[in-house]
Design an enzyme around this catalytic site. Structure first.
Site, PDB file in Angstrom:
ATOM      1  N   LYS A 152     -19.987  38.911  -0.813  1.00  0.00           N
ATOM      2  CA  LYS A 152     -20.138  40.252  -1.088  1.00  0.00           C
ATOM      3  C   LYS A 152     -18.977  40.891  -1.629  1.00  0.00           C
ATOM      4  O   LYS A 152     -17.995  41.382  -0.646  1.00  0.00           O
ATOM      5  CB  LYS A 152     -20.683  40.621   0.355  1.00  0.00           C
ATOM      6  CG  LYS A 152     -21.236  42.049   0.172  1.00  0.00           C
ATOM      7  CD  LYS A 152     -21.299  43.139   1.003  1.00  0.00           C
ATOM      8  CE  LYS A 152     -20.069  44.115   0.967  1.00  0.00           C
ATOM      9  NZ  LYS A 152     -19.997  45.051  -0.501  1.00  0.00           N
ATOM     10  N   GLU A 207      -7.603  39.948   5.888  1.00  0.00           N
ATOM     11  CA  GLU A 207      -6.482  40.442   5.180  1.00  0.00           C
ATOM     12  C   GLU A 207      -6.581  42.039   5.003  1.00  0.00           C
ATOM     13  O   GLU A 207      -7.418  42.323   4.391  1.00  0.00           O
ATOM     14  CB  GLU A 207      -6.361  39.938   3.985  1.00  0.00           C
ATOM     15  CG  GLU A 207      -6.022  38.232   3.835  1.00  0.00           C
ATOM     16  CD  GLU A 207      -4.762  37.964   4.410  1.00  0.00           C
ATOM     17  OE1 GLU A 207      -3.977  38.859   4.292  1.00  0.00           O
ATOM     18  OE2 GLU A 207      -4.507  36.771   4.478  1.00  0.00           O
ATOM     19  N   CYS A 234      -2.334  46.627  -0.712  1.00  0.00           N
ATOM     20  CA  CYS A 234      -2.194  46.388   0.542  1.00  0.00           C
ATOM     21  C   CYS A 234      -0.585  46.303   0.973  1.00  0.00           C
ATOM     22  O   CYS A 234      -0.176  46.811   1.850  1.00  0.00           O
ATOM     23  CB  CYS A 234      -3.022  45.526   0.962  1.00  0.00           C
ATOM     24  SG  CYS A 234      -2.862  43.756   0.111  1.00  0.00           S
ATOM     25  N   GLU A 248      -1.942  54.486   5.816  1.00  0.00           N
ATOM     26  CA  GLU A 248      -1.994  53.828   4.707  1.00  0.00           C
ATOM     27  C   GLU A 248      -2.604  54.829   3.838  1.00  0.00           C
ATOM     28  O   GLU A 248      -3.787  55.083   3.899  1.00  0.00           O
ATOM     29  CB  GLU A 248      -2.995  52.707   4.451  1.00  0.00           C
ATOM     30  CG  GLU A 248      -2.879  52.009   3.309  1.00  0.00           C
ATOM     31  CD  GLU A 248      -3.981  50.421   3.521  1.00  0.00           C
ATOM     32  OE1 GLU A 248      -4.887  50.726   3.880  1.00  0.00           O
ATOM     33  OE2 GLU A 248      -3.366  49.324   2.952  1.00  0.00           O
TER      34      GLU A 248
END
Ligand code: NAD
Length: 474
Positions: A169, A244, A278, A378
C-alpha cells in the site's frame, strides 16, 4: 491529466471495488495533474487472498529462482529510470540531482537485495539443532510519499528474497510514481499473486492490512504516530512488525571543526530531500565559544542555497509535497519565533519572487534550546535549529535528549574525538564527516524512530522465523 484507474492484484491490472477518486498535484504549480482511483477494504482483502494463495509455491522456491526473479525486476525497473524521473519531478518536485538519485535507487536497492541473498544463510547449526530460517508468510508493505519507488522496491525485493509474498500500500499521494513501478514489475513476469499493489487511503486499505489475519508481517515506513498505531492494531493477530519512523537527527559540530570545510555537509544533511527526509540533520549542535563564527559561516553558506523550480539545475530545495505540508512548515517557522529563537536566515512565506508552488525559504534558527518544539518535533521541511553547547558531555546529552534516534552526524578534525562522541549517541546510524550510505549495514531507529532493521542480512532476517529442528540421533 493522467487518470490511474487500476490497481494490481494476482498478476493483473484490475478496476478497484473502491469508487473514490483522489487528486494528484504538481507541487511546483499547485495544479491538479492527475487522479487516482482508490481501492477499499474489499480490494485489500482480494490482494491479501492472492498473496496467500501464491505463498506456498513462492516460499518453496530456491535461492537461484528468487535471484532470477529479482534480476528480472532489476532490469525492468532500471529500464524505466527516465519515466520515473519525470514522475518524480512532476508529482514530488525533487530537484534534479536528488530526483536522479531517486530514479536510480529503486534498481540499486534490488541489486543490493540480490547481493545479500546470494550469501544469505537460511540454515545453520546450533549445537545439536538445525535452525531453519523460514519465511513468515504474507507481508504487508506500507510506504510514504517522500521516496515512493525506492521504498516499494526495497521492501518488496527484501520480502521476496526471504520467500514471502506481499501486498503493498503505497502513499495515495505518489500514484504516478507507483504506476511506473507497477508497470515495470508487471513486465518482470513474476508468478501471479507474489506481489499485489493497492492504491488507497491509510485508514482504509492500510487499516485492513493491519487487522487482516492473512497478513503475518507489516513493514512500515512513515510517521511515528501511524507506526505506533500499527503495533497496537497488529497485536490482535500477533503480526511481526518492522517500523522505520521519524527523526530529529543531531549534527554535532565539534570544537576543532573547520567550519568552511564542514558547512556543506552540515547543510546538505539538514536540507536533504528538500528537508522532507526522516534522516535530516535538523538540530545543529555548536560549541558556544564559536557560536558567532558558526552563525556567520552558516548565513553566508545558506545565502547560496536555492529553493525553487526543481527542473532548474541550480535548485537545491524543491517544493513541499502538498499544501498541508507547506502550511505545517510555515506554522513551525512562526512557532520558532514565538518560542524565542532567532531567525538567522529564511522565514515565513515563499522565496523572493515566487507567488505559486509550495516553496519554502531555506530557514535556520539560532539561539534556540533543546526544549523548544522546533528542536523536539519533526518539521519535515528545510528548517534547521542551531543549539549551543558548553562541552563534549553536554553535546552528547543534548544529542540524546530526544524521543528519536534514527541518524546522527559528527563533524570534527580529530578522528578519535569523533569516534568517542559517535559511540555515545543513541542512534541507529552515526555518520562521521560523511553523508555516505552503506547499504550492507542495518538501517533503522532507536526509540520512537522505529522497531527492527532494514537492509543487508538484517533486512532479510526480518521476514523470517527461525525454526529449530532437533532429531534423535540414535
Ligand atoms: P504517514 O505515516 O502519514 O503515512 C505513511 C503511510 O502510511 C502512507 O501510505 C499512509 O497512507 C499510511 N497510513 C496512514 N494511516 C494509516 C493507518 N491508520 N493504517 C495503516 N496505514 C496508514 O507518513 P507520511 O506523511 O507519508 O511520511 C512522512 C513520515 O515518514 C515522516 O514522519 C518521516 O520521518 C517518515 N519516514 C521515515 C523513514 C525511515 O526510514 N525511518 C523514511 C521516510 C519517511
Amino acid at each position: 491529466m493522467q487518470r490511474i484507474e487500476h490497481i494490481y492484484i494476482n498478476g493483473e491490472f484490475v478496476t478497484p471495488h473502491g469508487q473514490e477518486w483522489f487528486d494528484l498535484y504538481n507541487p511546483s504549480t499547485e495544479a491538479v495533474i492527475g487522479q487516482v482511483r482508490l481501492g477499499d477494504a474489499e480490494d485489500a482483502q482480494r490482494a491479501i487472498a492472492a498473496a496467500q494463495a501464491a505463498f506456498p509455491a513462492w516460499s518453496r522456491t530456491t535461492r537461484a529462482e528468487r535471484i532470477a526473479a529479482l534480476r528480472r525486476m532489476h532490469k525492468a525497473i532500471a529500464a524505466r529510470e527516465d519515466e520515473l524521473m519525470e514522475a518524480i519531478l512532476i508529482e514530488y518536485g525533487a530537484p534534479l540531482v536528488r530526483g536522479r538519485w531517486m530514479a536510480t535507487y529503486p534498481a540499486d536497492v534490488i541489486a543490493q537485495a540480490i547481493e545479500t541473498l546470494e550469501s544469505f544463510v537460511f540454515e545453520e547449526q546450533a549445537g545439536a539443532a538445525k535452525v531453519i530460517h523460514t519465511p513468515v508468510g504474507v507481508a504487508g508493505l506500507i510506504t510514504p510519499w517522500n521516496s515512493d519507488a525506492g521504498f516499494i522496491c526495497n521492501k518488496l525485493a527484501t520480502a521476496l528474497a526471504a520467500g514471502c509474498t506481499a501486498v503493498i500500500k503505497p502513499s495515495e499521494m505518489s500514484a504516478m510514481q507507483t504506476q511506473v513501478v507497477i508497470e515495470a514489475l508487471h513486465e518482470a513476469g513474476l508468478p501471479p499473486g507474489v506481489f499485489n499493489i493497492v492504491n488507497g487511503r491509510g485508514d482504509v486499505v492500510g487499516e485492513e492490512i493491519a487487522r487482516n489475519p492473512g497478513v503475518a508481517k507489516i513493514s512500515f515506513t512513515g510517521s511515528s504516530a501511524v507506526g505506533q498505531h500499527l503495533v497496537v492494531a497488529g497485536a490482535a493477530t500477533m503480526k511481526r512488525v518492522t517500523l522505520e519512523l521519524g527523526g530529529k537527527s543531531p549534527t554535532v559540530v565539534l570544537d576543532d571543526a573547520d567550519f568552511a570545510a564542514i558547512m556543506p555537509l552540515a547543510l546538505q544533511a539538514g536540507f536533504l530531500n528538500s528537508g522532507q527526509a526522516c534522516i535530516a540533520g535538523t538540530r545543529i549542535l555548536v560549541p558556544r565559544s564559536r557560536l558567532t563564527e558558526f552563525e556567520q559561516a552558516a548565513k553566508a553558506a545558506i545565502s547560496q542555497i536555492r529553493s525553487g523550480d526543481p527542473r532548474d539545475a541550480d535548485t537545491d530545495i524543491g517544493p513541499m509535497v502538498s499544501r498541508k505540508q507547506w502550511e505545517r512548515v510555515q506554522d513551525y517557522i512562526r512557532l520558532g519565533q514565538q518560542e524565542g529563537a532567532t531567525l538567522l536566515a529564511g522565514g515565513e512565506g515563499r522565496p523572493e519572487g515566487m507567488n505559486t508552488g509550495w516553496f519554502v525559504k531555506p530557514t535556520i534558527f539560532t539561539h534556540a534550546n533543546n526544549q523548544m518544539r522546533i528542536a523536539r518535533e519533526e518539521i519535515f521541511g528545510p528548517v534547521l535549529t542551531i543549539i549551543p553547547y558548553d562541552d563534549e558531555a553536554e553535546a552528547i546529552a543534548i544529542a540524546n535528549d530526544t524521543r528519536y534516534g534514527l541518524s546522527a552526524l559528527v563533524l570534527g578534525k580529530n578522528p578519535e574525538t569523533c569516534e568517542r562522541v559517535a559511540r555515545q549517541i543513541d542512534s541507529g546510524r552515526v555518520l562521521v564527516n560523511t553523508q555516505a550510505h552503506e547499504p550492507r549495514a542495518p538501517f533503522g531507529g532507536f526509540k520512537h524512530s522505529g522497531l527492527g532493521r532494514e537492509m543487508g542480512r538484517w533486512g532479510i532476517g526480518a521476514y523470517l522465523e527461525p525454526k529449530t529442528l532437533v532429531t534423535n540421533a540414535s
